[in-house]
Enzyme design. Structure first.
Site, PDB file in Angstrom:
ATOM      1  CE  LYS A 190      -7.863  -7.148 -14.480  1.00  0.00           C
ATOM      2  NZ  LYS A 190      -7.212  -7.159 -13.179  1.00  0.00           N
ATOM      3  N   GLY A 247      -8.577  -0.739  -4.278  1.00  0.00           N
ATOM      4  CA  GLY A 247      -7.170  -0.948  -4.611  1.00  0.00           C
ATOM      5  C   GLY A 247      -6.366   0.318  -4.422  1.00  0.00           C
ATOM      6  CB  SER A 248      -3.080   1.198  -5.799  1.00  0.00           C
ATOM      7  OG  SER A 248      -3.375   1.093  -7.176  1.00  0.00           O
ATOM      8  N   GLY A 251      -4.394   3.032  -9.429  1.00  0.00           N
ATOM      9  CA  GLY A 251      -5.404   2.263 -10.159  1.00  0.00           C
ATOM     10  C   GLY A 251      -6.755   2.956 -10.098  1.00  0.00           C
ATOM     11  N   GLY A 252      -7.156   3.351  -8.902  1.00  0.00           N
ATOM     12  CA  GLY A 252      -8.470   3.964  -8.718  1.00  0.00           C
ATOM     13  C   GLY A 252      -8.600   5.253  -9.511  1.00  0.00           C
ATOM     14  CD  GLU A 271     -14.605   3.023  -0.646  1.00  0.00           C
ATOM     15  OE1 GLU A 271     -13.945   3.270   0.375  1.00  0.00           O
ATOM     16  OE2 GLU A 271     -15.639   3.626  -0.949  1.00  0.00           O
ATOM     17  CB  CYS A 308      -7.226   0.250   2.900  1.00  0.00           C
ATOM     18  SG  CYS A 308      -8.642  -0.641   3.535  1.00  0.00           S
ATOM     19  CD  GLU A 399      -1.896   2.651   1.104  1.00  0.00           C
ATOM     20  OE1 GLU A 399      -2.049   2.822  -0.110  1.00  0.00           O
ATOM     21  OE2 GLU A 399      -2.588   1.858   1.768  1.00  0.00           O
TER      22      GLU A 399
END
Ligand code: NAP
Length: 532
Positions: A190, A247-248, A251-252, A271, A308, A399
């Site tokens: 994606k 990603g964030s 999202g994860g 991750e 990250c 974060e």
């Protein structure tokens, strides 16, 4: 030199030909440096595209998974060579879409090529399959012992989601794609909407390598979308057997829930973000405070703080830290604004800084909002807080993606231990200390082992080597599964499962498990590691 034939069409890559449905919704990439839209328009994948990509991947799975390791290595090397040959075109587009310096992108391309080649080497060597053989004994009493042989086999089509901050290394042909293909799993990417053109160019290189390897086109597909619909449908598609996401946290965690809620739940390796606590112990601070301030500044502002592994929390000894704080104040105060990856990321960053200023729980130590230059931008900012106030406001430890860090002043070493015990999972933790500091911090290190994937001593967490020993992971919420790494050759272990064969005739076994060990790989035979 070969002239590149790569051209952008703005259409998802599914099967042998670009999909021709131009009626679907479209979006443009935006140059974050000046806000201009870049051509062409990218058409969002339709539900037919998703279905076709997933079904073609399912059809390609038996072919890819039964290919020898050497042949899969050849596919990875073809992709690596294609990326190198098309490097100029890819870098030019990535520079426009991500606003990252060309030198940084060149390094990222080298890393991306390097990790493909690393997996190729792993496949050529072959022992990664963890072959285990326990020979049968028909004479065993009271019952004969069966012959049991096991090895790792791929899972099936993997949906890959890359992050905005690594348009090459964690994207269309990044570490997740490389490890999935290496294991023998077809990949459906994606594409990240922040760098669709870069993804298409890289995707075309992968498609060409698949064709040249005479493999089915379903081995690789790339789908565009400006929102989350395509990703959601992809994760829910019954032909998809695993997710690899970078990603964030939002999202994860959304994808983790989707993967778990399917009628057939599937593994989701996400991750996500991390604050990467950095502990400066008193001896180190007494010895080299100015040097430490320079190092911390360089690390939390590297890549505009959009890593990250950025150290977003720095623990500073109260009685030794004055010179360190002053050096940081001087250094950060003199910095220009930083360009950021997207307008959305810049807006979220600037809002988070304003919020922190408004709430007043942490004091502003250095930097702070500046008159904004054109485009997506943010200023380096350092906040400070006492350890007790920090413990009252743990949300300050989450974060903030961008060039900011929070200095937390502690009094006693024992305070750090109590703090570390309360910490959730992070990708990394860093300890700066003298030899004596480290002896005294023995218990702290033991606690950190339970909290992170990588502990750095007297260094900085930004910059992740790609090799066999690297662990880029960590307990939740840094990742969805702290037993894994997304960087380095061990990333292949996420996308396989063990299978054992009981009492099979030798000729029907995979070569990795046959009696003569035709591939010469390292195996565990009756409990002993051997190439025999
Ligand atoms: P992101 O916004 O989470 O996007 C990553 C990808 O996931 C995009 O394709 C995005 O699509 C998709 N996505 C996000 N939410 C989704 C949902 N609910 N359903 C379906 N798809 C969804 O992350 P980012 O802004 O690109 O990256 C920045 C973050 O990544 C930072 O927090 C950073 O620390 C982290 N990061 C982690 C690592 C690591 O190795 N742990 C490495 C690099 C970056 P849309 O954009 O279309 O929504």
């Amino acid at each position: 030199m070969e002239i590149s034939t790569l051209k952008l069409a703005g259409l998802s890559l599914v099967g042998d030909r670009d999909q021709a449905d131009e009626s679907s919704a479209a979006f443009h990439a935006v140059n974050p440096a000046n806000g201009t839209e870049l051509e062409p328009a990218f058409h969002c994948a339709t539900s037919d595209d998703i279905d076709r990509a997933a079904n073609l991947a399912a059809d390609a799975f038996p072919v890819l998974s039964s290919l020898s390791g050497r042949n899969r290595a050849q596919l990875l090397r073809r992709i690596a060579d294609g990326l190198t040959n098309e490097g100029d075109v890819i870098l030019e587009r990535a520079h426009l879409e991500a606003g990252l310096a060309l030198l940084r992108l060149q390094n990222e391309l080298v890393r991306t090529v390097g990790q493909l080649k690393l997996f190729a080497e792993v496949l050529e060597e072959g022992s990664w399959v963890n072959a285990r053989i326990d020979e049968g004994d028909p004479e065993r009493k009271p019952f004969p012992r069966p012959d049991i042989r096991s090895m790792l086999r791929p899972l099936g089509p993997v949906a890959v989601f890359g992050a905005s901050n690594f348009p090459l290394a964690f994207s269309a042909a990044g570490g997740d794609t490389a490890s999935a293909l290496a294991a023998g799993n077809p990949v459906i990417v994606k594409a990240h909407p922040a760098h669709p053109g870069t993804s298409e160019l890289v995707g075309k290189v992968v498609q060409k390598a698949v064709r040249e390897s005479r493999l089915p086109s379903g081995v690789f597909a790339l789908l565009f979308d400006s929102g989350i619909e395509v990703g959601t449908s992809l994760v829910q598609h019954p032909a998809v057997k695993a997710i690899a996401f970078t990603g964030s946290a939002n999202g994860g965690q959304a994808l983790m829930r989707l993967a778990a809620d399917r009628p057939e739940p599937i593994p989701c390796y996400a991750e996500m973000g991390s604050t990467n606590p950095l502990f400066i112990l008193p001896g180190a601070m007494r010895e080299r405070s100015a040097q430490l301030a320079k190092g911390v500044q360089a690390s939390f502002t590297m890549g505009s703080g959009q890593f990250c592994t950025k150290p977003g929390l720095v623990f500073v000894p109260l009685n030794e830290g004055a010179e360190f704080v002053q050096s940081l104040r001087n250094g950060v105060g003199a910095l220009e604004e930083y360009g950021m990856l997207t307008h959305g990321i810049a807006t979220r960053y600037n809002q988070a800084i304003q919020e922190r200023l408004k709430q007043g729980q942490a004091e502003l130590i250095a930097g702070g909002p500046k008159a904004s230059k054109a485009g997506a931008a943010g200023s380096a900012t350092v906040f400070g807080i006492s350890l007790s106030d920090f413990l009252d406001h743990p949300e300050l430890g989450e974060e903030v993606f961008g060039p900011t860090t929070l200095l937390v002043r502690y009094d006693e070493d024992s305070d750090l231990l109590a703090l570390a015990r309360r910490m959730h999972g992070h990708l990394t933790a860093t300890v700066h200390g003298t030899t004596e500091d480290l002896v005294r911090a023995h218990e702290l290190i033991r606690v950190l082992e339970r909290k992170v994937g990588r502990i750095v001593f007297n260094g900085f967490p930004t910059g992740v080597e790609v090799n066999h020993a690297m662990v880029h992971g960590g307990p939740f919420p840094a990742t969805s599964d702290g037993r894994s790494t997304s960087v380095g050759s061990q990333a292949i272990l996420r996308l396989v499962r063990p299978i054992c064969y009981q009492d099979f005739p030798d000729t029907s076994l995979p070569p990795e498990l046959q009696a003569t060990n035709p591939l010469g790989i390292m195996r565990m035979v009756n409990g002993t590691l051997t190439r025999g």
